[in-house]
Design a protein around this motif. Sequence first.
Motif, PDB file in Angstrom:
ATOM      1  N   THR A  16       0.829  -1.205  -0.023  1.00 45.78           N
ATOM      2  CA  THR A  16      -0.001   0.047   0.346  1.00 45.78           C
ATOM      3  C   THR A  16       0.834   1.283  -0.045  1.00 45.78           C
ATOM      4  N   ASP A  17       0.454   2.246  -0.600  1.00 44.69           N
ATOM      5  CA  ASP A  17       1.069   3.330  -0.675  1.00 44.69           C
ATOM      6  C   ASP A  17       1.060   4.253   0.576  1.00 44.69           C
ATOM      7  N   LEU A  18       1.761   5.098   0.966  1.00 43.78           N
ATOM      8  CA  LEU A  18       1.570   6.228   2.122  1.00 43.78           C
ATOM      9  C   LEU A  18       0.712   7.012   1.945  1.00 43.78           C
ATOM     10  N   LYS A  19      -0.121   7.366   2.942  1.00 45.66           N
ATOM     11  CA  LYS A  19      -1.143   8.330   2.742  1.00 45.66           C
ATOM     12  C   LYS A  19      -0.632   9.737   2.525  1.00 45.66           C
ATOM     13  N   LYS A  61       1.912  10.198   0.763  1.00 46.90           N
ATOM     14  CA  LYS A  61       2.146  10.256  -0.997  1.00 46.90           C
ATOM     15  C   LYS A  61       0.975  10.345  -1.691  1.00 46.90           C
ATOM     16  N   LEU A  62      -0.100   9.980  -1.304  1.00 40.81           N
ATOM     17  CA  LEU A  62      -1.368   9.972  -1.989  1.00 40.81           C
ATOM     18  C   LEU A  62      -1.979  11.377  -1.764  1.00 40.81           C
ATOM     19  N   GLU A  87       0.229  13.409  -4.326  1.00 41.47           N
ATOM     20  CA  GLU A  87      -0.392  13.370  -5.644  1.00 41.47           C
ATOM     21  C   GLU A  87      -1.580  13.839  -5.837  1.00 41.47           C
ATOM     22  N   ILE A  97       8.876  10.016  -1.418  1.00 40.53           N
ATOM     23  CA  ILE A  97       9.097   8.627  -1.960  1.00 40.53           C
ATOM     24  C   ILE A  97      10.726   8.215  -1.182  1.00 40.53           C
ATOM     25  N   ASN A 124      10.456   7.554   2.475  1.00 37.25           N
ATOM     26  CA  ASN A 124       9.941   6.219   2.568  1.00 37.25           C
ATOM     27  C   ASN A 124      10.952   5.118   2.735  1.00 37.25           C
ATOM     28  N   HIS A 125      11.934   5.087   1.719  1.00 38.40           N
ATOM     29  CA  HIS A 125      12.677   3.801   1.524  1.00 38.40           C
ATOM     30  C   HIS A 125      14.055   4.121   2.327  1.00 38.40           C
TER      31      HIS A 125
END
Length: 114
Positions: free
Chosen positions: A2-5, A7-8, A11, A48, A51-52
């Motif tokens: 799932t994507d991070l909130k 990040k969403l 976007e 992004i 997150n990594h």
Amino acid sequence: MTDLKIKLKCEDMIKYGLLALNQYPRSEKYGMGAVTKSAMYELLRLIISCNHKYYKKTTLQDMDVQLDILRTFIRLAAELGYLPFKKYEVWSAKVDEIGRMIGGWRKTIVLQQK
């Protein structure tokens, strides 16, 4: 995965911001418009990247700085009349929400390090 909130949300803010950039006068689309667009993309890149990473503190600080730069460009565009007030209001609300999420992320990182 799932994507991070955040990040969403970023976007979503970029989608709205690109529509708002169409309101800029032609003389500023390739000046302030391009700089604002690159600031939005840089913020997404930092989210992004953070997150990594294992050590997130410096990247979170960079995100905070980039967010402040973006806020400044949006506010300046509204003050110069390139952006209608309603679009400024909505765009700023989206940016503020991302800022609150970054602040919460920073607090969790600080608490984890103690």
